[in-house]
Every structure is written in C-alpha cells, then in structure tokens.
Design a protein around this motif. Sequence first.
Motif, PDB file in Angstrom:
ATOM      1  N   THR A 158       0.853  -1.290   0.178  1.00  0.00           N
ATOM      2  CA  THR A 158      -0.024   0.060   0.013  1.00  0.00           C
ATOM      3  C   THR A 158       0.844   1.494   0.029  1.00  0.00           C
ATOM      4  O   THR A 158       1.851   1.459   0.414  1.00  0.00           O
ATOM      5  CB  THR A 158      -0.991   0.047   1.435  1.00  0.00           C
ATOM      6  N   VAL A 159       0.357   2.292  -0.703  1.00  0.00           N
ATOM      7  CA  VAL A 159       1.031   3.505  -0.697  1.00  0.00           C
ATOM      8  C   VAL A 159       0.337   4.615  -0.480  1.00  0.00           C
ATOM      9  O   VAL A 159      -1.108   4.767  -1.104  1.00  0.00           O
ATOM     10  CB  VAL A 159       1.883   3.918  -2.307  1.00  0.00           C
ATOM     11  N   LEU A 160       0.480   5.562   0.532  1.00  0.00           N
ATOM     12  CA  LEU A 160      -0.342   6.435   1.014  1.00  0.00           C
ATOM     13  C   LEU A 160       0.265   7.833   0.109  1.00  0.00           C
ATOM     14  O   LEU A 160       1.074   8.230   0.063  1.00  0.00           O
ATOM     15  CB  LEU A 160      -0.348   6.866   2.379  1.00  0.00           C
ATOM     16  N   HIS A 161      -0.989   8.459  -0.526  1.00  0.00           N
ATOM     17  CA  HIS A 161      -0.970   9.731  -1.165  1.00  0.00           C
ATOM     18  C   HIS A 161      -1.535  10.914  -0.204  1.00  0.00           C
ATOM     19  O   HIS A 161      -2.508  10.972  -0.351  1.00  0.00           O
ATOM     20  CB  HIS A 161      -1.202   9.812  -2.513  1.00  0.00           C
ATOM     21  N   LEU A 162      -1.044  11.475   0.548  1.00  0.00           N
ATOM     22  CA  LEU A 162      -1.138  12.497   1.206  1.00  0.00           C
ATOM     23  C   LEU A 162      -1.138  13.959   0.818  1.00  0.00           C
ATOM     24  O   LEU A 162      -0.001  14.403   0.620  1.00  0.00           O
ATOM     25  CB  LEU A 162      -0.620  12.352   2.824  1.00  0.00           C
ATOM     26  N   THR A 163      -1.951  14.878   1.082  1.00  0.00           N
ATOM     27  CA  THR A 163      -1.825  16.397   0.418  1.00  0.00           C
ATOM     28  C   THR A 163      -2.312  17.176   1.579  1.00  0.00           C
ATOM     29  O   THR A 163      -3.198  16.628   2.280  1.00  0.00           O
ATOM     30  CB  THR A 163      -2.741  16.734  -0.774  1.00  0.00           C
ATOM     31  N   GLY A 164      -1.732  18.146   1.737  1.00  0.00           N
ATOM     32  CA  GLY A 164      -2.053  19.214   2.851  1.00  0.00           C
ATOM     33  C   GLY A 164      -0.761  19.789   3.216  1.00  0.00           C
ATOM     34  O   GLY A 164       0.367  19.251   2.816  1.00  0.00           O
ATOM     35  N   ALA A 165      -1.035  20.737   4.220  1.00  0.00           N
ATOM     36  CA  ALA A 165       0.238  21.475   4.777  1.00  0.00           C
ATOM     37  C   ALA A 165       0.714  20.612   5.904  1.00  0.00           C
ATOM     38  O   ALA A 165       0.558  21.001   7.050  1.00  0.00           O
ATOM     39  CB  ALA A 165      -0.001  22.852   5.214  1.00  0.00           C
ATOM     40  N   THR A 220       3.841  18.381   7.986  1.00  0.00           N
ATOM     41  CA  THR A 220       5.318  18.624   8.108  1.00  0.00           C
ATOM     42  C   THR A 220       5.885  17.027   8.039  1.00  0.00           C
ATOM     43  O   THR A 220       4.923  16.021   7.873  1.00  0.00           O
ATOM     44  CB  THR A 220       5.544  18.689   9.761  1.00  0.00           C
ATOM     45  N   ASP A 221       7.007  16.750   7.791  1.00  0.00           N
ATOM     46  CA  ASP A 221       7.437  15.510   7.557  1.00  0.00           C
ATOM     47  C   ASP A 221       7.276  14.741   8.790  1.00  0.00           C
ATOM     48  O   ASP A 221       6.867  13.354   8.834  1.00  0.00           O
ATOM     49  CB  ASP A 221       9.282  15.494   7.456  1.00  0.00           C
ATOM     50  N   ALA A 222       7.126  15.058  10.021  1.00  0.00           N
ATOM     51  CA  ALA A 222       6.791  14.507  11.081  1.00  0.00           C
ATOM     52  C   ALA A 222       5.497  14.147  11.149  1.00  0.00           C
ATOM     53  O   ALA A 222       5.222  12.848  11.420  1.00  0.00           O
ATOM     54  CB  ALA A 222       6.780  15.259  12.521  1.00  0.00           C
ATOM     55  N   GLN A 223       4.501  14.901  10.715  1.00  0.00           N
ATOM     56  CA  GLN A 223       3.081  14.585  10.475  1.00  0.00           C
ATOM     57  C   GLN A 223       3.008  13.463   9.504  1.00  0.00           C
ATOM     58  O   GLN A 223       1.929  12.650   9.730  1.00  0.00           O
ATOM     59  CB  GLN A 223       2.325  15.705  10.251  1.00  0.00           C
ATOM     60  N   LEU A 245       1.510   7.780   8.166  1.00  0.00           N
ATOM     61  CA  LEU A 245       2.035   6.408   7.916  1.00  0.00           C
ATOM     62  C   LEU A 245       2.120   5.527   9.267  1.00  0.00           C
ATOM     63  O   LEU A 245       1.669   4.381   8.828  1.00  0.00           O
ATOM     64  CB  LEU A 245       3.474   6.491   7.274  1.00  0.00           C
ATOM     65  N   ALA A 246       2.434   5.960  10.242  1.00  0.00           N
ATOM     66  CA  ALA A 246       2.457   4.854  11.417  1.00  0.00           C
ATOM     67  C   ALA A 246       1.052   4.469  11.910  1.00  0.00           C
ATOM     68  O   ALA A 246       0.803   3.166  11.924  1.00  0.00           O
ATOM     69  CB  ALA A 246       3.112   5.603  12.666  1.00  0.00           C
ATOM     70  N   VAL A 247       0.191   5.466  11.669  1.00  0.00           N
ATOM     71  CA  VAL A 247      -1.398   5.068  11.956  1.00  0.00           C
ATOM     72  C   VAL A 247      -2.042   4.268  10.926  1.00  0.00           C
ATOM     73  O   VAL A 247      -2.852   3.369  11.342  1.00  0.00           O
ATOM     74  CB  VAL A 247      -2.192   6.494  12.124  1.00  0.00           C
ATOM     75  N   ALA A 248      -1.708   4.501   9.718  1.00  0.00           N
ATOM     76  CA  ALA A 248      -1.916   3.548   8.708  1.00  0.00           C
ATOM     77  C   ALA A 248      -1.443   2.088   8.980  1.00  0.00           C
ATOM     78  O   ALA A 248      -2.448   1.165   8.402  1.00  0.00           O
ATOM     79  CB  ALA A 248      -1.548   4.051   7.363  1.00  0.00           C
ATOM     80  N   GLY A 249      -0.756   2.043   9.609  1.00  0.00           N
ATOM     81  CA  GLY A 249      -0.121   0.588   9.871  1.00  0.00           C
ATOM     82  C   GLY A 249      -0.733  -0.138  10.841  1.00  0.00           C
ATOM     83  O   GLY A 249      -0.742  -1.098  11.120  1.00  0.00           O
TER      84      GLY A 249
END
Length: 134
Positions: A91-98, A100-103, A108-112
């Motif tokens: 699976t690959v997550l494509h996230l948009t929005g403002a 940060t790298d930390a967010q 990504l961790a939540v998706a797992g």
Amino acid sequence: MTITISRDLAHKMLHHAAVRQHRLALDEPAANGGEDLGVTPHELYDSALGACKALTVLWYARRKQIALEDIRVTVERDDSQERQGTYRLRTVLHLTGALTDAQRQELLAVAGKCPVHKLMTQATTEVVTELGAA
C-alpha cells in the motif's frame, strides 16, 4: 452482522453482496468465465485494506487536527506465491495538505495500525462452512 451473497441468474457468474443497506456487485473477468460486471473477491479483499487505511488516517488526522486535505491509497497485489502461502499487498499513501515530515510519518504509522491491517496480519481467522436448507 450478516452479509448475504446472492447470485444474479440473469448473468454467467454475477453475485451481489448485501451489507446493511448496501449492495456490491461481485463477478469475474471474462477470462475466468464471468462478464466483469463487478469486482472479484480478491479485489474486494485488497480494497478493504486500502479503504481501512484511508478511513483510519482521515479519522486520526481530524481527531488530532492535522491539516490533511486529501488521502489516496493505492494497493498493489503480488499473488504469485499465494498457493505457497504468501499473499503480498503493498500500500502507498498519497497525502496532501500542509503537513510536516513528522506529521506525514505519524500518519504513515497510524495507517499501519488500521483494524483490517491488524486483522490480516495479527489475527487467526477461523472459517466454518456449513450447508443451509435448500
């Protein structure tokens, strides 16, 4: 909860899944004897993982007020070793929005940790198949 799968006799292999008030079409491609009028059971299984990740990440971002604008999840299947007992989903997550790298890493961790991911990887599923009344 009960899900009912019923055959559509007007077609070669078409079935409908009744889930609460929703109906999903299930079929096989022409190469497998169907008419490609719906998704295959494997595609539905794979889609469940992608959808769970998308919904879990969206729910979490809203709860934590993370500026996630949109999420798209792609799921790629490698079933080349399914008969040997290994079924791979990427699976690959494509996230948009403002974000940060930390967010992005947090999401990504939540998706797992989505429930379907856990179900597929951490739970033992027991299936009982019985005959019902004709």
